[in-house]
Design a protein around this motif. Structure first.
Motif, short mmCIF file in Angstrom:
data_model
loop_
_atom_site.label_atom_id
_atom_site.label_comp_id
_atom_site.label_asym_id
_atom_site.label_seq_id
_atom_site.Cartn_x
_atom_site.Cartn_y
_atom_site.Cartn_z
N GLY A 28 12.87 -3.87 -17.28
CA GLY A 28 12.67 -2.43 -17.37
C GLY A 28 11.38 -1.98 -16.72
O GLY A 28 10.44 -1.57 -17.41
N PHE A 29 11.31 -2.07 -15.42
CA PHE A 29 10.08 -1.72 -14.72
C PHE A 29 9.79 -0.23 -14.85
O PHE A 29 10.68 0.61 -14.76
N GLY A 95 15.67 -12.42 -6.01
CA GLY A 95 15.57 -11.38 -4.99
C GLY A 95 15.96 -10.02 -5.52
O GLY A 95 15.31 -9.01 -5.22
N GLN A 96 17.01 -9.98 -6.35
CA GLN A 96 17.48 -8.70 -6.90
C GLN A 96 16.42 -8.04 -7.77
O GLN A 96 16.13 -6.84 -7.62
N GLU A 97 15.84 -8.81 -8.69
CA GLU A 97 14.88 -8.21 -9.61
C GLU A 97 13.54 -7.91 -8.94
O GLU A 97 12.89 -6.91 -9.27
N ASN A 102 9.83 -4.00 -6.52
CA ASN A 102 9.18 -3.53 -5.30
C ASN A 102 9.37 -2.04 -5.09
O ASN A 102 8.49 -1.37 -4.53
N GLU A 103 10.49 -1.52 -5.51
CA GLU A 103 10.70 -0.07 -5.42
C GLU A 103 9.63 0.68 -6.22
O GLU A 103 9.11 1.70 -5.77
N LYS A 108 4.00 3.31 -6.24
CA LYS A 108 2.59 3.30 -6.63
C LYS A 108 1.66 3.29 -5.43
O LYS A 108 0.43 3.43 -5.57
N GLY A 109 2.22 3.09 -4.24
CA GLY A 109 1.41 3.14 -3.03
C GLY A 109 1.15 1.82 -2.35
O GLY A 109 0.35 1.75 -1.41
N TYR A 110 1.82 0.75 -2.78
CA TYR A 110 1.64 -0.54 -2.12
C TYR A 110 2.47 -0.60 -0.83
O TYR A 110 3.67 -0.29 -0.85
N PRO A 111 1.86 -0.98 0.29
CA PRO A 111 2.56 -0.97 1.58
C PRO A 111 3.41 -2.21 1.80
O PRO A 111 3.16 -3.02 2.71
N ILE A 112 4.44 -2.38 0.99
CA ILE A 112 5.26 -3.59 1.07
C ILE A 112 6.70 -3.30 1.49
O ILE A 112 7.50 -4.24 1.62
#
Length: 295
Positions: A28-29, A95-97, A102-103, A108-112
């Motif tokens: 639950g991110f 990979g899914q989680e 990552n979304e 939050k502003g991380y350039p990934i």
């Protein structure tokens, strides 16, 4: 046919008697945002480093899966076939989680986000197809040693477990590294089963070993350079970078990674069975902390 310099080593009980368990799980991110942008101990450098790792995981896991699937028809041992199926299932769930995490990190502003672009994926697949299939699989086996070393550190260190951070991130991390230990020798055994040689295995790892530190530092520096808060606090960044490098995650890690370079090495030479049993019970036992996350 196995080349002459391929290591001949009998399967251990751990190699032959267990299959990686695929757990359908969901985190639950974003439900607890008390740590704000810097979700690992309010540490700018550590948080950017972890975000970068998470960004790289989905395309990395997909590459690992492709590397073993290139030999789907060449692996004939039924036990190894089942272990490969478990490996693929676990890596797909990772990979899914991580993609879902990552979304939130991008928000939050991380350039990934570039890690998951179709352009990069197409280039990656084209590059893989130019590689000899055994080299691709050797790269996966070497990378799995990296994740196994990190996994053992994370799960065995009270200091690392005690680092404050967003709780669901730690839940994801502990689940991920547990499963990395569960399947740590699968790609290695697949590589050996299809005729991969010791010479190639060690040469591939040597190349990764040399490249890992500079590539990681450049990637981290690029991420920090795009953070306006980080750019305004150079003294803090230096202090946090020093703490990260000298801290429990990386202290002495190059020596542990170098074990892979020893002729005759096998991942199961490093006994993590007790650590696995402890954390399997901790996370997924009757009263496990992640049982309610299973789907």
């Amino acid at each position: 046919m196995v080349d002459q310099d391929t290591a001949q080593r009998p399967l251990s009980a751990a190699e032959g008697g267990s299959y990686p368990k695929v757990r359908r799980i969901r985190f639950g991110f974003g439900e607890d945002d008390s740590y704000g942008k810097y979700f690992v101990n309010d540490d700018i450098v550590f948080s950017h480093f972890v975000a970068g790792l998470s960004g790289a995981f989905p395309p990395g896991e997909e590459s690992f899966i492709r590397s073993v699937r290139r030999f789907a028809d060449d692996i004939t041992d039924p036990v190894l076939k089942k272990r490969v199926v478990g490996f693929i299932g676990q890596e797909a769930m990772h990979g899914q989680e991580h993609r879902r995490l990552n979304e939130k990190l991008v928000e939050k502003g991380y350039p990934i986000g570039w890690w998951d672009s179709e352009t990069l994926k197409d280039r990656q697949i084209r590059a893989e197809m130019r590689l000899p299939a055994r080299v691709h699989l050797a790269m996966t086996a070497a990378a799995e040693h990296y994740t196994a070393v990190l996994a053992e550190r994370v799960l065995s260190s009270d200091e690392i477990q005690g680092i404050p951070g967003e709780p669901e991130f730690w839940n994801l991390l502990n689940w991920h590294v547990l499963e990395e230990l569960e399947h740590k020798s699968v790609a290695f055994d697949a590589y050996r089963a299809v005729g991969g040689t010791e010479t190639m295995r060690i040469a591939v790892m040597a190349a990764l070993y040399v490249l890992t530190l500079p590539v990681s530092l450049l990637s981290l520096a690029a991420s920090l350079a795009q953070d306006p808060i980080a750019r305004r606090q150079p003294v803090r960044l230096i202090r946090e970078a020093y703490s990260l490098v000298r801290g429990p995650v990386f202290r002495g890690i190059m020596g542990e990674l170098a074990r892979y370079l020893k002729p005759g090495f096998h991942p199961d030479d490093i006994d993590t069975d007790a650590l696995l049993e402890r954390w399997q019970a901790e996370l997924f036992g009757a009263d496990g902390t992640l049982v309610d996350h299973l789907k």
